[in-house]
Design an enzyme around this catalytic site. Structure first.
Site, PDB file in Angstrom:
ATOM      1  N   CYS A 130      24.105  27.030 -29.128  1.00 62.94           N
ATOM      2  CA  CYS A 130      24.523  25.774 -29.997  1.00 62.94           C
ATOM      3  C   CYS A 130      23.367  25.354 -30.721  1.00 62.94           C
ATOM      4  CB  CYS A 130      24.549  24.671 -28.954  1.00 62.94           C
ATOM      5  SG  CYS A 130      23.423  24.684 -27.404  1.00 62.94           S
ATOM      6  N   HIS A 243      22.585  17.560 -30.025  1.00 64.64           N
ATOM      7  CA  HIS A 243      21.381  18.018 -30.425  1.00 64.64           C
ATOM      8  C   HIS A 243      20.931  17.845 -31.562  1.00 64.64           C
ATOM      9  CE1 HIS A 243      21.666  20.622 -26.872  1.00 64.64           C
ATOM     10  NE2 HIS A 243      21.692  21.844 -27.252  1.00 64.64           N
TER      11      HIS A 243
END
Ligand code: 11C
Length: 336
Positions: A130, A243
């Protein structure tokens, strides 16, 4: 044409999002086969308004499906991906099991969809980590225009990257600490509530963590350029989804912020937040969305060819499930 599709790890966090995103993006699913270990089999998942029974992966006949989305962990992929691929199922694997094998395409559709032409090498396609995916969606147009030589990146990664139990731990620790109770870390090496932890995944011989080295290895493979150096520090923060990344790049050509804003304004998969005070955050922008949000673009006044950006995206969606479904969309559009 509609496809018979297996989702391995259907009861996990990414698997559940995968099924939801297949429905949201109206992926042409003929029959869905949610799969899990024998411990989780027998339950149901909801797909297009119906309850679908979760089957035991150990007894599944892989020749029934043309596509398989895998997100049950590296050892599960190591066991089942070759069996599925041999039976004719194209596997899109969300684990790190096959990412670094040279004949396995490692794909971010906005960056290197062309390598999908090699998907028949092994019938396995790897979905990147990711943290790498969101960084490269933002950097690809800049690399094409200015040539990136070096990336310094610090990540601010949410607990969903470590799965459901890690999310529960953040919630429980927060409640316990606010109620004056003591906490004992389990999912992380330190208390995560009201704290940040500069360790994601295991430590390597060079003192970086594996998460940090993944960003280096995967950037070079996806960009197709082994000269790009990535120097990462990966940090876990007490956020549930999304994130954030403070990305500092050095380029071969002189670079300026306005030119980069112009490039990113039209780039695929990016929502540019151009104005100084209008920066993206996990909560309020990225969480629950499929785009990569970019803001805080500014010239690095300490380096003639340097630029800084702040990049935020939902790690479970664009960082995992959405990226996998997008890979499948290109695959069925161009190759299957
Ligand atoms: C995390 N990036 O946030 C990790 C999760 O290689 O697919 C995904 C690990 C991977 O903890």
């Amino acid at each position: 044409r509609a496809f018979d599709v297996a989702v391995l790890g259907a009861t996990g966090l990414v698997g559940q999002h995968m099924i939801e995103i297949l429905e949201q993006r109206d992926f042409p699913v003929n029959k869905l086969y949610p799969l899990a270990s024998s411990r989780s089999a027998g339950g149901t998942v909801s797909f297009k308004g119906k309850d679908v029974t979760v089957l035991d992966a150990d007894t599944f006949d892989w020749s029934q499906v043309q596509l398989g989305f895998f997100s049950a962990g590296g050892s599960v992929s190591a066991k089942f991906a070759p069996i599925a691929a041999e039976a004719g199922c194209v596997v899109i694997d969300n684990t790190s099991q096959f990412r670094y094998e040279p004949d396995i395409p490692l794909v971010v559709p906005e960056v290197n969809a062309h390598v999908l032409a090699d998907f028949r090498n092994r019938n396995i396609i790897a979905n990147p980590n990711c943290s790498t995916i969101q960084m490269l969606v933002a950097l690809k147009p800049i690399h094409d225009a200015f040539g990136i030589s070096r990336i310094n990146v610090c990540t601010y990664q949410s607990v969903s990257g470590a799965g459901k139990s890690a999310m529960e731990e953040l919630a429980r620790q927060t409640a316990d600490l606010l109620s004056g109770r003591e906490v004992t870390p389990k999912a992380f090496s330190r208390q995560i509530a009201f704290n940040v932890i500069p360790q994601i995944d295991v430590f390597m011989d060079n003192d970086y963590t594996k998460e940090e080295m993944k960003m280096h290895w995967e950037t070079q493979k996806i960009m197709g350029d082994d000269s790009i150096m990535v120097n990462a520090t990966a940090v876990r923060v007490p956020v549930f989804y999304g994130h954030g990344e403070a990305v500092h790049i050095e380029t071969h050509q002189p670079i300026d912020a306005e030119a980069v804003k112009e490039l990113l304004a039209d780039a695929p998969g990016i929502t540019l937040m151009r104005e100084r005070e209008d920066f993206p955050t996990q909560v309020g922008n990225a969480s629950g969305k499929d785009e990569v949000f970019v803001g805080r673009i500014r010239k690095d006044y300490t380096h003639p060819n340097g630029l800084n950006l702040w990049v935020v995206s939902d790690n479970v969606r664009k960082g995992a499930a959405t990226n996998s479904v997008q890979i499948a969309e290109v695959l069925i559009r161009d190759y299957m």
